[in-house]
Enzyme design. Structure first.
Site, PDB file in Angstrom:
ATOM      1  N   LYS A 105       0.947  -1.394   0.012  1.00 25.78           N
ATOM      2  CA  LYS A 105      -0.017  -0.107  -0.041  1.00 25.78           C
ATOM      3  C   LYS A 105       1.038   1.227   0.074  1.00 25.78           C
ATOM      4  O   LYS A 105       2.207   1.170   0.399  1.00 25.78           O
ATOM      5  CB  LYS A 105      -0.929  -0.057   1.187  1.00 25.78           C
ATOM      6  CG  LYS A 105      -2.002   0.988   0.951  1.00 25.78           C
ATOM      7  CD  LYS A 105      -3.364   0.058   0.598  1.00 25.78           C
ATOM      8  CE  LYS A 105      -4.337   0.633   0.327  1.00 25.78           C
ATOM      9  NZ  LYS A 105      -5.470  -0.132  -0.297  1.00 25.78           N
ATOM     10  N   GLY A 217     -20.810   6.365   3.143  1.00 26.77           N
ATOM     11  CA  GLY A 217     -19.635   6.686   2.583  1.00 26.77           C
ATOM     12  C   GLY A 217     -20.067   6.721   1.125  1.00 26.77           C
ATOM     13  O   GLY A 217     -20.352   5.667   0.752  1.00 26.77           O
ATOM     14  N   GLY A 219     -18.406   7.713  -1.697  1.00 22.23           N
ATOM     15  CA  GLY A 219     -17.316   7.930  -2.826  1.00 22.23           C
ATOM     16  C   GLY A 219     -17.581   6.966  -3.981  1.00 22.23           C
ATOM     17  O   GLY A 219     -18.711   6.339  -4.209  1.00 22.23           O
ATOM     18  N   ASN A 220     -16.402   6.431  -4.659  1.00 20.00           N
ATOM     19  CA  ASN A 220     -16.684   5.400  -5.812  1.00 20.00           C
ATOM     20  C   ASN A 220     -17.455   4.118  -5.261  1.00 20.00           C
ATOM     21  O   ASN A 220     -18.214   3.564  -5.922  1.00 20.00           O
ATOM     22  CB  ASN A 220     -15.223   5.138  -6.426  1.00 20.00           C
ATOM     23  CG  ASN A 220     -15.214   4.061  -7.249  1.00 20.00           C
ATOM     24  OD1 ASN A 220     -15.295   2.970  -7.010  1.00 20.00           O
ATOM     25  ND2 ASN A 220     -15.147   4.518  -8.635  1.00 20.00           N
ATOM     26  N   ALA A 221     -17.003   3.668  -4.227  1.00 14.84           N
ATOM     27  CA  ALA A 221     -17.422   2.086  -3.549  1.00 14.84           C
ATOM     28  C   ALA A 221     -18.784   2.446  -3.074  1.00 14.84           C
ATOM     29  O   ALA A 221     -19.618   1.831  -3.656  1.00 14.84           O
ATOM     30  CB  ALA A 221     -16.474   1.806  -2.575  1.00 14.84           C
ATOM     31  N   GLY A 222     -19.183   3.460  -2.469  1.00 13.27           N
ATOM     32  CA  GLY A 222     -20.386   3.629  -2.101  1.00 13.27           C
ATOM     33  C   GLY A 222     -21.418   3.819  -3.226  1.00 13.27           C
ATOM     34  O   GLY A 222     -22.787   3.303  -3.174  1.00 13.27           O
TER      35      GLY A 222
HETATM   36  N1  GLU Z   1      -7.238   0.037  -3.313  1.00  3.99           N
HETATM   37  C1  GLU Z   1      -8.186  -1.001  -3.546  1.00  3.99           C
HETATM   38  C2  GLU Z   1      -8.161  -2.069  -2.330  1.00  3.99           C
HETATM   39  O1  GLU Z   1      -7.853  -1.603  -1.235  1.00  3.99           O
HETATM   40  C3  GLU Z   1      -7.527  -1.672  -4.909  1.00  3.99           C
HETATM   41  C4  GLU Z   1      -6.077  -2.323  -4.910  1.00  3.99           C
HETATM   42  C5  GLU Z   1      -5.456  -2.641  -6.129  1.00  3.99           C
HETATM   43  O2  GLU Z   1      -6.244  -2.763  -7.303  1.00  3.99           O
HETATM   44  O3  GLU Z   1      -4.447  -3.042  -6.351  1.00  3.99           O
HETATM   45  O4  GLU Z   1      -8.309  -3.042  -2.487  1.00  3.99           O
END
Ligand code: GLU
Length: 415
Positions: A105, A217, A219-222
């Protein structure tokens, strides 16, 4: 946001699994810490001619299963410990869906809402210049996360390719379609969550058609959870919230209109024919599926007892503390744990890398079909483990994921 150190929380979750699996001390220690951490300073020229110095991180948590993989977060509260925690969760995430990838990350401590597009571009390029030597299709592959976008991925890929003097689209995923992105990446996190919510409902004998969902939330996911929850499962959206507050209507809210409203106005507040609701009230609504879709530690020992959902589908990373987990368990809430529920994003990122490597691109249907297979299979494995070991779904997910990574470490002769 965080009131306990998120990395301490990630370690605590691992410790429980390690004890249950009887991990050897050396394997346990290896999995408790990132294998490599990169800390960089990023001086960036602002539009007014001044220079600001940003702090950036990349954590390559564990690469036993393959090149490390995971998103980049741009957030004012980003610290080395949030990045470490998220790196650990990525390691379990790629493992639980059985991808040939490790976990990592990255992040930059900043408030993107205060940056212009040109400042964001300079920050994105500065970050890649600082960490490029540690990245690569066979080393470590970033992607979007909170407040980073396909456009930011484009600048980053371009900077990397400029440094190397050749094309490397697979060095970063979540790119726009025109420059090597995958069909279906944009809603993949939510789609994967919706697929596992569907599987959970089958086990619980709940017909989701016409049942309710609430989303914390937006954003994109929500946003995509709202759209796909309705489209694929027939769920009725009764509430949604973002960092400024939320809206509620027991008669149901049209997800498409709400997403449009949020994108136009930047807020949910004032959406027609709804009542205002706080984030906290939303979490406590009586609803069939609750999707926490923002940040860590929103469900704690303070409010866990008040949750009245049947299925908690964690699209956010780390929304539930270990103390809250025990309470939810006692109260019979069926938890789809974060690194299973939100693994759709990295799964389609993996598909994106595969397509980049072959330089041949799949149709949308192909992506959906393969994503469904991966998510359903992962759900079945975790559910089977929870039955077999008589543990909750989070513990079961840890048992499946940690055992795979531990085995890879042993086979490599690391321990
Ligand atoms: N940021 C996203 C996660 O937490 C996607 C990670 C990715 O696609 O490498 O799963």
């Amino acid at each position: 946001m965080a009131n306990i150190n998120p990395f301490a929380m990630a370690q605590q979750q691992l410790d429980t699994a390690a004890a249950k699996l009887g991990l050897e001390p050396a394997v346990h220690e290896l999995l408790r810490w990132p294998m490599k951490e990169i800390k960089v300073l990023l001086p960036v020229r602002m539009d007014d001619g001044s220079t600001r110095v940003f702090h950036g991180y990349r954590v390559q948590y564990n690469g036993a299963l393959g090149p490390t993989k995971g998103g980049l977060r741009w957030h004012p509260d980003e610290t080395i410990d949030t990045v470490r925690a998220l790196g650990a969760w990525m390691t379990w995430k790629t493992s639980v869906v059985d991808l040939p990838l490790g976990g990592g990350k990255g992040g930059v401590t900043c408030n993107p809402k205060e940056l212009s597009e040109t400042e964001k571009e300079r920050l994105a390029r500065a970050y890649i210049r600082a960490v490029a030597e540690h990245l690569g299709v066979m080393r470590d592959v970033p992607a979007p996360d909170v407040y980073t976008t396909p456009q930011i991925m484009s600048w980053m890929m371009d900077e990397y390719e400029t440094i190397l003097g050749e094309h490397h689209p697979g060095v970063i995923t979540g790119k726009p379609l025109a420059i090597g992105g995958s069909a279906g990446r944009v809603d993949a996190t939510s789609r994967g969550g919706v697929y596992v919510a569907r599987e959970a409902a089958k086990k619980l004998n709940i017909d989701l058609t016409g049942k309710t969902m609430a989303i914390q939330g937006f954003g994109n996911a929500g946003q995509y959870a709202a759209l796909l929850g309705q489209k694929l499962l027939g769920l009725k959206l009764i509430a949604a919230s973002d960092s400024k507050g939320g809206v509620y209507s027991e008669n149901g809210i049209d997800p498409e209109a709400l997403v449009k409203y949020k994108l136009q106005t930047g807020t949910l507040q004032g959406f027609p024919v709804t009542d205002a609701i706080s984030n906290e009230e939303l979490l406590q609504l009586e609803t069939t599926v609750l999707f926490p879709s923002a940040l860590e530690q929103v469900i704690t020992e303070q409010n866990a007892d008040k949750l009245k959902c049947k299925i908690l589908c964690e699209l956010a990373n780390g929304p539930t503390t270990p103390e809250a987990d025990d309470i939810l368990d006692q109260n019979g809430v069926f938890v789809l744990p974060d690194f299973l529920a939100n693994a759709g994003g990295v799964t389609v990122s993996y598909f994106e890398q595969v397509q980049n490597t072959y330089n041949f691109y799949w149709e949308l249907d192909e992506v959906y079909k393969r994503l469904d297979l991966k998510m359903t299979h992962a759900f079945e494995n975790v559910y089977g483990m929870s039955q077999q070991e008589n543990v909750n779904m989070r513990q079961a997910a840890y048992l499946v994921a940690v055992a795979r990574v531990a085995e890879a470490c042993r086979l490599r002769g690391w321990v």
